[in-house]
Each structure stands twice: as C-alpha cells, then as structure tokens.
Design a protein around this motif. Structure first.
Motif, PDB file in Angstrom:
ATOM      1  N   ARG A  21       0.797  -1.225   0.000  1.00 34.55           N
ATOM      2  CA  ARG A  21       0.000   0.000   0.000  1.00 34.55           C
ATOM      3  C   ARG A  21       0.830   1.276   0.000  1.00 34.55           C
ATOM      4  O   ARG A  21       0.306   2.338  -0.255  1.00 34.55           O
ATOM      5  N   GLY A  22       2.068   1.207   0.318  1.00 39.24           N
ATOM      6  CA  GLY A  22       2.863   2.425   0.456  1.00 39.24           C
ATOM      7  C   GLY A  22       2.587   3.067   1.809  1.00 39.24           C
ATOM      8  O   GLY A  22       1.927   2.491   2.673  1.00 39.24           O
ATOM      9  N   THR A  67       2.940   8.607  -2.631  1.00 41.54           N
ATOM     10  CA  THR A  67       3.602   7.408  -2.121  1.00 41.54           C
ATOM     11  C   THR A  67       3.632   6.346  -3.216  1.00 41.54           C
ATOM     12  O   THR A  67       2.696   6.234  -4.003  1.00 41.54           O
ATOM     13  N   PRO A  68       4.723   5.578  -3.274  1.00 41.93           N
ATOM     14  CA  PRO A  68       4.731   4.450  -4.203  1.00 41.93           C
ATOM     15  C   PRO A  68       3.900   3.301  -3.625  1.00 41.93           C
ATOM     16  O   PRO A  68       3.836   3.125  -2.412  1.00 41.93           O
ATOM     17  N   SER A 125      -3.465   8.145  -9.637  1.00 43.29           N
ATOM     18  CA  SER A 125      -2.267   7.393  -9.991  1.00 43.29           C
ATOM     19  C   SER A 125      -2.051   7.555 -11.487  1.00 43.29           C
ATOM     20  O   SER A 125      -2.972   7.307 -12.273  1.00 43.29           O
ATOM     21  N   PRO A 126      -0.844   7.971 -11.917  1.00 46.85           N
ATOM     22  CA  PRO A 126      -0.623   8.236 -13.340  1.00 46.85           C
ATOM     23  C   PRO A 126      -0.480   7.006 -14.231  1.00 46.85           C
ATOM     24  O   PRO A 126      -0.469   7.122 -15.432  1.00 46.85           O
ATOM     25  N   THR A 180       2.678   5.226  -8.489  1.00 50.76           N
ATOM     26  CA  THR A 180       2.667   6.287  -7.490  1.00 50.76           C
ATOM     27  C   THR A 180       1.241   6.764  -7.291  1.00 50.76           C
ATOM     28  O   THR A 180       0.514   6.984  -8.257  1.00 50.76           O
ATOM     29  N   ALA A 181       0.850   6.922  -6.036  1.00 52.22           N
ATOM     30  CA  ALA A 181      -0.470   7.464  -5.683  1.00 52.22           C
ATOM     31  C   ALA A 181      -0.256   8.846  -5.065  1.00 52.22           C
ATOM     32  O   ALA A 181       0.667   9.046  -4.277  1.00 52.22           O
ATOM     33  N   THR A 182      -1.114   9.795  -5.439  1.00 51.49           N
ATOM     34  CA  THR A 182      -1.019  11.163  -4.912  1.00 51.49           C
ATOM     35  C   THR A 182      -2.394  11.604  -4.423  1.00 51.49           C
ATOM     36  O   THR A 182      -3.386  11.469  -5.140  1.00 51.49           O
TER      37      THR A 182
END
Length: 150
Positions: free
Chosen positions: A53-54, A63-64, A100-101, A121-123
């Motif tokens: 989950r990061g 977070t990755p 997430s891109p 990566t989640a932002t």
C-alpha cells in the motif's frame, strides 16, 4: 556363332537384371499431397492485485505502491501499459481524492504462468474532504499486455 549367342544371352541377362533393378528402384519413389493442421491457444486475461500500500497519504502527498500482475498464459508477456486511475469513493470521501498516473512500457516480461510486480505512485489531492482521513483508497487499474514470445 555359339560364342556370339552366349555373349548375347549373357548381355540379355544383364540387361534384364538391370531393367528389373530399375523397376524395383522406381517402385520406392513416390510423391504425396495433403494437409497439416494445428490450432492456436486463446489468450487468458491477466489479473492485477495489490501487493503493498505504500505509506499513509495526507493532503498533497505521494507514495509508491506495488501491484502484482499474473500471466496465466503458456507464453511470456510484456506489460505495454497500466492505465492511469483515480480512487473510487471511500464511504463519504469523494471519488477522485487519490490519483495514480499509471505506467507505459515498464521494463521486463512476465514468464508463462508467472507473476511480476510493478510500482506505481499514488497522490492525494491538495484539499481532500475531512471525511477522507483514515480511509483505504481503491483505484481501478487496467493493464494492456502483449505476447513477448521471442
């Protein structure tokens, strides 16, 4: 004349043996026509599962996180892309709070009947709703894979 007859008889015998051998040899030569047949497999879709989950997100943080993609096929595949995504609603926390891109052309292949991990990566957005605290964010991901048989 007797010698000539003998010679002719021997020569005739040799010619008969050679002719017989030629016929016997020719009897082993042949040609044929026909068809061959095989079938192709049907590709089985892969699945994506979370594997880490990061770290916990807060407004504006990234977070990755890692996902595992399986390859249920009998041949190797390459991940062409994992689509960009945003989070679904989490209770009263609105959808789109985390994005997430995705990935394009990550390196490596997935072995036949194997798995591989991919890090995305989640932002979190800069101004999330207060109800988003302590939530788990789920994002729909789709992977495009291609045969990597070489």
């Amino acid at each position: 004349m007797t010698n000539n007859r003998k010679r002719l008889a021997v020569l005739g015998g040799v010619l008969l043996v050679l002719a017989g051998a030629g016929v016997a040899f020719a009897a082993y030569l042949s040609t044929g026509t026909g068809t061959g047949e095989t079938t192709s497999t049907v590709a089985v879709n892969s699945t994506i599962k979370p594997s880490s989950r990061g770290t916990a997100l807060y407004p504006g943080a990234s977070t990755p996180y890692t996902v595992t993609i399986n390859n249920p096929n009998p041949y190797p595949v390459k991940v062409v892309s994992i689509t960009a995504s945003s989070s679904a609603a989490a209770g009263t926390c609105p959808a789109g709070t985390v994005t997430s891109p995705g990935l394009t052309n990550p390196p490596g292949t997935i072995a036949p009947n194997g798995t591989a991990d991919y890090t995305l990566t989640a932002t979190m957005i800069n101004d999330p709703d207060n109800s988003c605290q302590g939530k788990t964010f789920t994002m729909q991901l789709d992977a495009n894979l291609a045969s990597a048989a070489g």
